[in-house]
Motif scaffolding. Structure first.
Motif, PDB file in Angstrom:
ATOM      1  N   PRO A   3       0.818  -1.215   0.000  1.00 42.95           N
ATOM      2  CA  PRO A   3       0.000   0.000   0.000  1.00 42.95           C
ATOM      3  C   PRO A   3       0.852   1.267   0.000  1.00 42.95           C
ATOM      4  N   TRP A   4       0.290   2.328  -0.581  1.00 45.99           N
ATOM      5  CA  TRP A   4       0.948   3.633  -0.558  1.00 45.99           C
ATOM      6  C   TRP A   4      -0.110   4.726  -0.385  1.00 45.99           C
ATOM      7  N   VAL A  32      -5.554   5.719   0.111  1.00 50.69           N
ATOM      8  CA  VAL A  32      -4.456   4.782  -0.168  1.00 50.69           C
ATOM      9  C   VAL A  32      -4.831   3.850  -1.315  1.00 50.69           C
ATOM     10  N   GLU A  33      -3.807   3.252  -1.887  1.00 54.63           N
ATOM     11  CA  GLU A  33      -3.966   2.220  -2.916  1.00 54.63           C
ATOM     12  C   GLU A  33      -3.058   1.046  -2.564  1.00 54.63           C
ATOM     13  N   GLY A  34      -3.351  -0.104  -3.158  1.00 52.99           N
ATOM     14  CA  GLY A  34      -2.523  -1.289  -2.948  1.00 52.99           C
ATOM     15  C   GLY A  34      -3.199  -2.506  -3.553  1.00 52.99           C
ATOM     16  N   ARG A  35      -2.398  -3.541  -3.832  1.00 48.17           N
ATOM     17  CA  ARG A  35      -2.917  -4.796  -4.367  1.00 48.17           C
ATOM     18  C   ARG A  35      -2.360  -5.947  -3.526  1.00 48.17           C
ATOM     19  N   LYS A  37      -6.404  -4.965  -2.064  1.00 47.50           N
ATOM     20  CA  LYS A  37      -6.900  -3.756  -1.429  1.00 47.50           C
ATOM     21  C   LYS A  37      -6.600  -3.793   0.069  1.00 47.50           C
ATOM     22  N   PRO A  38      -5.944  -2.758   0.567  1.00 50.67           N
ATOM     23  CA  PRO A  38      -5.545  -2.780   1.979  1.00 50.67           C
ATOM     24  C   PRO A  38      -6.708  -2.491   2.928  1.00 50.67           C
ATOM     25  N   GLN A  66     -11.509   5.460   4.777  1.00 49.50           N
ATOM     26  CA  GLN A  66     -10.383   6.314   4.390  1.00 49.50           C
ATOM     27  C   GLN A  66     -10.505   7.732   4.957  1.00 49.50           C
ATOM     28  N   VAL A  85      -2.502   1.106   7.693  1.00 54.00           N
ATOM     29  CA  VAL A  85      -2.888   0.538   6.397  1.00 54.00           C
ATOM     30  C   VAL A  85      -2.083  -0.748   6.172  1.00 54.00           C
ATOM     31  N   ASN A  87      -1.975  -4.695   3.909  1.00 55.09           N
ATOM     32  CA  ASN A  87      -2.422  -5.852   3.124  1.00 55.09           C
ATOM     33  C   ASN A  87      -1.360  -6.941   3.275  1.00 55.09           C
ATOM     34  N   HIS A  91       2.811  -3.006   4.945  1.00 52.10           N
ATOM     35  CA  HIS A  91       2.120  -2.245   5.983  1.00 52.10           C
ATOM     36  C   HIS A  91       2.737  -0.848   6.068  1.00 52.10           C
TER      37      HIS A  91
END
Length: 224
Positions: A3-4, A32-35, A37-38, A66, A85, A87, A91
């Motif tokens: 995640p970022w 935030v975004e991430g794969r 989804k966090p 969020q 955050v 996934n 972290h």
């Protein structure tokens, strides 16, 4: 993908300051975004906000956790807010320090408030006075109308029960019932020359038709 934090957030990994004015509403955003989804969990001064703000209607979460929304900015909401955050890839824990500042009015604003309050008080006083005056006028009008109706009633019906046998009828004429058979229509009166005048008014010579049942005009002296 770990995640970022997106740039439109007001938290960061290095920390930020969120300064808000009391008592206005504010929010803290941790976009935030991430794969995959966090998941997001909020902390205040190291404690889970779900436990701190349980049953608190002034604080709520939105945008899939969020955004942390506050209805009012008060001193009790000052502190360090961390956005945990996570996934399965990674972290992060961006944060912001919330500072609540009391809203102070500029001198011009203070003068404006004083002026508005003063005019409001004056308006309320004047409006109340007008309402009281209108009520009194209406009340007096009703009383006068009732008195007039009472006077007309006694004029029509009289008050024969109060007649005094020791006095003459002339002295008690106001107690006798009114007899409208003596009334004469205005169009049956023809005014003539003035016979005299004084403090009592004017006396005119007049011709009256239908007086005492007569068809021919009758000469009378008419007081005005």
């Amino acid at each position: 993908m770990a995640p970022w934090v997106l740039s439109n957030s007001n938290v960061s990994l290095e920390g930020t300051e969120t300064i808000v004015k009391s008592p206005f509403p504010f929010f803290i955003a941790c976009y935030v975004e991430g794969r995959p989804k966090p998941k997001i969990m909020w902390l205040k001064d190291g404690e889970n906000i779900d436990e701190i703000f349980e049953n608190n209607g002034e604080v709520s979460l939105s945008d899939e956790n969020q955004t942390l929304d506050f209805k009012y900015a008060t001193k009790k909401y000052e502190g360090k807010y961390e956005c945990n955050v996570e996934n399965r890839v990674g972290h992060i824990q961006p944060f912001t320090n919330v500072i609540i500042e009391d809203e102070t009015l500029a001198p011009s604003d203070t003068n404006l408030v004083i002026t508005i309050v003063s005019f409001t008080i004056i308006f309320i006083i004047v409006f109340s006075f007008v309402i009281i005056l209108v009520i009194r006028i209406k009340k007096n009008k009703i009383i006068r109308n009732d008195m007039l109706q009472l006077e007309l009633f006694f004029l029509r019906e009289g008050n024969v029960g109060k007649l005094n046998k020791e006095c003459t009828i002339e002295e008690q004429a106001e107690l006798l019932p009114y007899d409208n058979s003596f009334e004469i229509e205005r169009e049956n009166i023809t005014l003539g020359k003035q016979l005299g005048s004084g403090a009592f008014g004017r006396v005119l010579l007049a011709q009256v038709k239908g007086l005492n049942g007569k068809e021919s005009p009758t000469r009378v002296a008419l007081k005005m």
